[in-house]
Design a protein around this motif. Structure first.
Motif, PDB file in Angstrom:
ATOM      1  N   MET A 255       0.802  -1.226   0.000  1.00  0.00           N
ATOM      2  CA  MET A 255       0.000   0.000   0.000  1.00  0.00           C
ATOM      3  C   MET A 255       0.834   1.275   0.000  1.00  0.00           C
ATOM      4  N   GLY A 256       2.162   1.140   0.120  1.00  0.00           N
ATOM      5  CA  GLY A 256       3.023   2.311   0.117  1.00  0.00           C
ATOM      6  C   GLY A 256       3.126   2.966   1.478  1.00  0.00           C
ATOM      7  N   GLY A 257       3.883   4.038   1.526  1.00  0.00           N
ATOM      8  CA  GLY A 257       4.081   4.779   2.766  1.00  0.00           C
ATOM      9  C   GLY A 257       5.537   4.953   3.137  1.00  0.00           C
ATOM     10  N   GLU A 258       6.440   4.361   2.337  1.00  0.00           N
ATOM     11  CA  GLU A 258       7.866   4.457   2.675  1.00  0.00           C
ATOM     12  C   GLU A 258       8.412   5.874   2.557  1.00  0.00           C
ATOM     13  N   VAL A 259       7.732   6.757   1.844  1.00  0.00           N
ATOM     14  CA  VAL A 259       8.153   8.159   1.791  1.00  0.00           C
ATOM     15  C   VAL A 259       7.133   9.066   2.475  1.00  0.00           C
ATOM     16  N   ASP A 260       6.261   8.496   3.275  1.00  0.00           N
ATOM     17  CA  ASP A 260       5.204   9.260   3.926  1.00  0.00           C
ATOM     18  C   ASP A 260       5.068   8.946   5.405  1.00  0.00           C
ATOM     19  N   SER A 261       6.192   8.707   6.062  1.00  0.00           N
ATOM     20  CA  SER A 261       6.155   8.594   7.513  1.00  0.00           C
ATOM     21  C   SER A 261       5.665   9.909   8.101  1.00  0.00           C
ATOM     22  N   SER A 445      -3.278  21.002  10.235  1.00  0.00           N
ATOM     23  CA  SER A 445      -2.302  20.071  10.774  1.00  0.00           C
ATOM     24  C   SER A 445      -1.411  19.554   9.649  1.00  0.00           C
ATOM     25  N   PRO A 446      -0.308  18.888   9.976  1.00  0.00           N
ATOM     26  CA  PRO A 446       0.394  18.133   8.941  1.00  0.00           C
ATOM     27  C   PRO A 446      -0.531  17.106   8.288  1.00  0.00           C
ATOM     28  N   VAL A 447      -0.202  16.715   7.079  1.00  0.00           N
ATOM     29  CA  VAL A 447      -0.991  15.728   6.340  1.00  0.00           C
ATOM     30  C   VAL A 447      -0.672  14.333   6.869  1.00  0.00           C
ATOM     31  N   VAL A 448      -1.698  13.506   6.970  1.00  0.00           N
ATOM     32  CA  VAL A 448      -1.543  12.137   7.458  1.00  0.00           C
ATOM     33  C   VAL A 448      -1.775  11.157   6.305  1.00  0.00           C
ATOM     34  N   TYR A 449      -0.778  10.337   6.041  1.00  0.00           N
ATOM     35  CA  TYR A 449      -0.894   9.276   5.030  1.00  0.00           C
ATOM     36  C   TYR A 449      -1.702   8.122   5.621  1.00  0.00           C
ATOM     37  N   PRO A 450      -2.540   7.463   4.813  1.00  0.00           N
ATOM     38  CA  PRO A 450      -3.393   6.404   5.352  1.00  0.00           C
ATOM     39  C   PRO A 450      -2.603   5.209   5.891  1.00  0.00           C
ATOM     40  N   GLY A 451      -3.135   4.615   6.939  1.00  0.00           N
ATOM     41  CA  GLY A 451      -2.551   3.384   7.476  1.00  0.00           C
ATOM     42  C   GLY A 451      -1.478   3.630   8.508  1.00  0.00           C
ATOM     43  N   ALA A 452      -0.922   2.534   9.005  1.00  0.00           N
ATOM     44  CA  ALA A 452       0.086   2.606  10.079  1.00  0.00           C
ATOM     45  C   ALA A 452       1.343   3.338   9.631  1.00  0.00           C
ATOM     46  N   ALA A 453       1.682   3.256   8.341  1.00  0.00           N
ATOM     47  CA  ALA A 453       2.920   3.880   7.864  1.00  0.00           C
ATOM     48  C   ALA A 453       2.929   5.377   8.081  1.00  0.00           C
ATOM     49  N   GLY A 454       1.757   6.009   8.012  1.00  0.00           N
ATOM     50  CA  GLY A 454       1.689   7.465   8.133  1.00  0.00           C
ATOM     51  C   GLY A 454       1.074   7.981   9.395  1.00  0.00           C
ATOM     52  N   ALA A 455       0.656   7.109  10.300  1.00  0.00           N
ATOM     53  CA  ALA A 455      -0.095   7.508  11.470  1.00  0.00           C
ATOM     54  C   ALA A 455       0.749   8.328  12.444  1.00  0.00           C
ATOM     55  N   PHE A 456       0.146   9.391  12.975  1.00  0.00           N
ATOM     56  CA  PHE A 456       0.785  10.234  13.982  1.00  0.00           C
ATOM     57  C   PHE A 456       0.499   9.756  15.401  1.00  0.00           C
ATOM     58  N   GLY A 457      -0.141   8.648  15.568  1.00  0.00           N
ATOM     59  CA  GLY A 457      -0.542   8.195  16.888  1.00  0.00           C
ATOM     60  C   GLY A 457      -1.899   8.734  17.244  1.00  0.00           C
ATOM     61  N   GLU A 458      -2.501   8.129  18.241  1.00  0.00           N
ATOM     62  CA  GLU A 458      -3.867   8.520  18.607  1.00  0.00           C
ATOM     63  C   GLU A 458      -3.860   9.698  19.562  1.00  0.00           C
TER      64      GLU A 458
END
Length: 458
Positions: A255-261, A445-458
């Motif tokens: 699903m990607g996310g390696e450049v969207d931490s 806010s900063p942009v959040v990428y979908p899924g665990a790869a981009g999550a800022f925490g709850e």
């Protein structure tokens, strides 16, 4: 809610929209951020750097009893400055020491109390959400274990501490929805211990950290390569998060996310702030944790899964880093104050200040962001409803997307106060997507990428 971009545009405009490299992104210009930028003082930063240099050495193992020399005198002065700033804003800062005794380490073999100075400006809406600015107290010479020789540490890193103090002076005049932390961290040169202590304590205390802005050397404009430039800065940001589970890794592969931490999207946020609010400054987002094979105090936060970046000068001068003060073959070595450009340090301090303010005035980044649209002409994003604390702060959410080889977000649409939004005829395979929270007065806010790869925490 649904949005069909091509249906609303004439064919020529649609073609421009599809192929344009210009960001099709609406944004509310914030006068308060211009005011914050203008309020940062190069003169005050200079005075603070001069004071820190006057302690002779700030080596982690140096003198602690003297009032005029060593790490002890330096940290007491920093704490007194934070307390003075707090007094001027009616006690708006909680100022304290944070410490731990370290021993048995390669660079701290015998027991030493590593002491940082922390100042917390609590948010008025969601005080459990934090953004952090940090600089490093300690300094060194060539021999990392030499704690007696003069080590002025003017740029590395009195500049970062002075910037943190100045940001506190400016931002303490405002109230924010979320909390801002100003941290003068100790023990960096001996093994990043101040950051480790703070990150571990924050995790234990349940701090919801959304960004760590580590400032390490923000005052040098003359590079070892002869380049002199005061118009650029670097933002280092790691790729994949360090707290990934095996399942997270598997999902990211497909699903990607390696450049969207979250660290990368904090860096993009700061980069945009530079473009909008800092005159004559272009920031470079570096896709790496830090300089090649080197490290800084944001790393301990990254290690625990918190978003963190390093902000610093573009052109380093290695003759002024980690050097005994001397002249050899006509070359002056040592981190002395004549190597610091105070206007440049003020420029990078202002970048920190507007970024901290923007994030603290904005709502928390969206939580539980998800995406769907495989084998479909449409892409749908969803996210959790805002917390009870932030319900009145939220105006809505903005959906972002960009081509997969684009470094920054190119397109956006305001979705409104909803928890799901569909982009019709925007194929999921051809873009990366994200969501940002928007306050009633337009702070994002900063942009959040979908899924665990981009999550800022709850």
């Amino acid at each position: 809610m649904k949005f069909t971009p091509w249906a609303l545009l004439p064919s020529a405009a649609a073609a421009l929209f599809i192929g344009s490299v210009q960001a099709d992104v609406d944004y509310v210009d914030q006068q308060a951020l211009h005011d914050i930028q203008a309020a940062v003082s190069a003169q005050r930063i200079q005075q603070d750097i001069e004071k820190l240099v006057s302690f002779g050495t700030r080596h982690t193992l140096s003198e602690t009893e003297s009032d005029t020399r060593g790490i002890g005198a330096a940290r007491r002065w920093i704490k007194a400055e934070f307390e003075r700033i707090s007094a001027e804003c009616g006690g708006c800062l909680e100022v304290y020491y944070q410490s731990r005794v370290i021993s048995g380490e390669p660079r701290i073999p015998d027991p030493v109390e590593v002491v940082s100075v922390i100042a917390v400006q609590k948010g008025t809406v969601d005080p459990g959400r934090y953004v952090i600015m940090s600089g490093d107290i300690d300094s060194r010479v060539t021999d990392i274990m030499n704690y007696t020789s003069d080590a002025p540490g003017a740029n590395d890193n009195a500049s970062g501490v002075a910037g943190t103090l100045e940001a506190a002076r400016v931002l303490s005049k405002y109230d924010f929805a979320g909390s801002i932390v100003y941290a003068a961290l100790a023990g960096e040169e001996q093994g990043l211990f101040g950051g480790k202590i703070m990150a571990e304590q924050a995790q234990k205390d349940g701090w919801r950290i959304k960004a760590v802005l580590n400032n390490d050397m923000i005052g040098n404009i003359e590079g070892i390569n002869g380049v002199i430039n005061n118009t650029t800065a670097r933002i280092f940001a790691e790729g994949t998060r360090q707290d990934e589970t095996p399942e997270d890794v598997r999902r990211r592969r497909f699903m990607g996310g390696e450049v969207d931490s979250p660290s990368r999207n904090v860096a993009r946020y700061i980069d945009w702030m530079a473009d909008r609010y800092i005159p004559n400054l272009d920031t470079m987002v570096i896709y790496r944790l830090d300089r090649f094979a080197r490290g800084g105090h944001h790393r301990p936060f990254n290690d625990l899964g918190y978003p963190g970046v390093r902000i610093m000068e573009t052109n380093e001068n290695y003759n002024r880093q980690h050097q005994d003060i001397r002249v050899e073959d006509g070359i002056a070595y040592g981190d002395t104050i004549d190597g610091v450009d105070f206007d440049y340090a003020a420029k990078l301090t202002a970048l920190n200040a507007v970024s901290l303010a923007g994030m603290a005035w904005a709502p928390s980044p969206p939580a539980q962001v998800k995406i769907a649209g495989a084998v479909s002409p449409n892409t749908t994003l969803s996210w959790a409803a805002p917390s009870a604390e932030e319900k009145d702060l939220i105006k809505g959410y903005r959906v972002y997307w960009r081509h997969t080889d684009a470094p920054n977000w190119e397109f956006s649409r305001f979705a409104g106060d909803v928890t799901e939004f569909t982009l019709e005829n925007v194929v999921i395979d051809n873009y990366f997507f994200g969501v940002a929270s928007v306050s009633q007065d337009g702070f994002e806010s900063p942009v959040v990428y979908p899924g665990a790869a981009g999550a800022f925490g709850e």
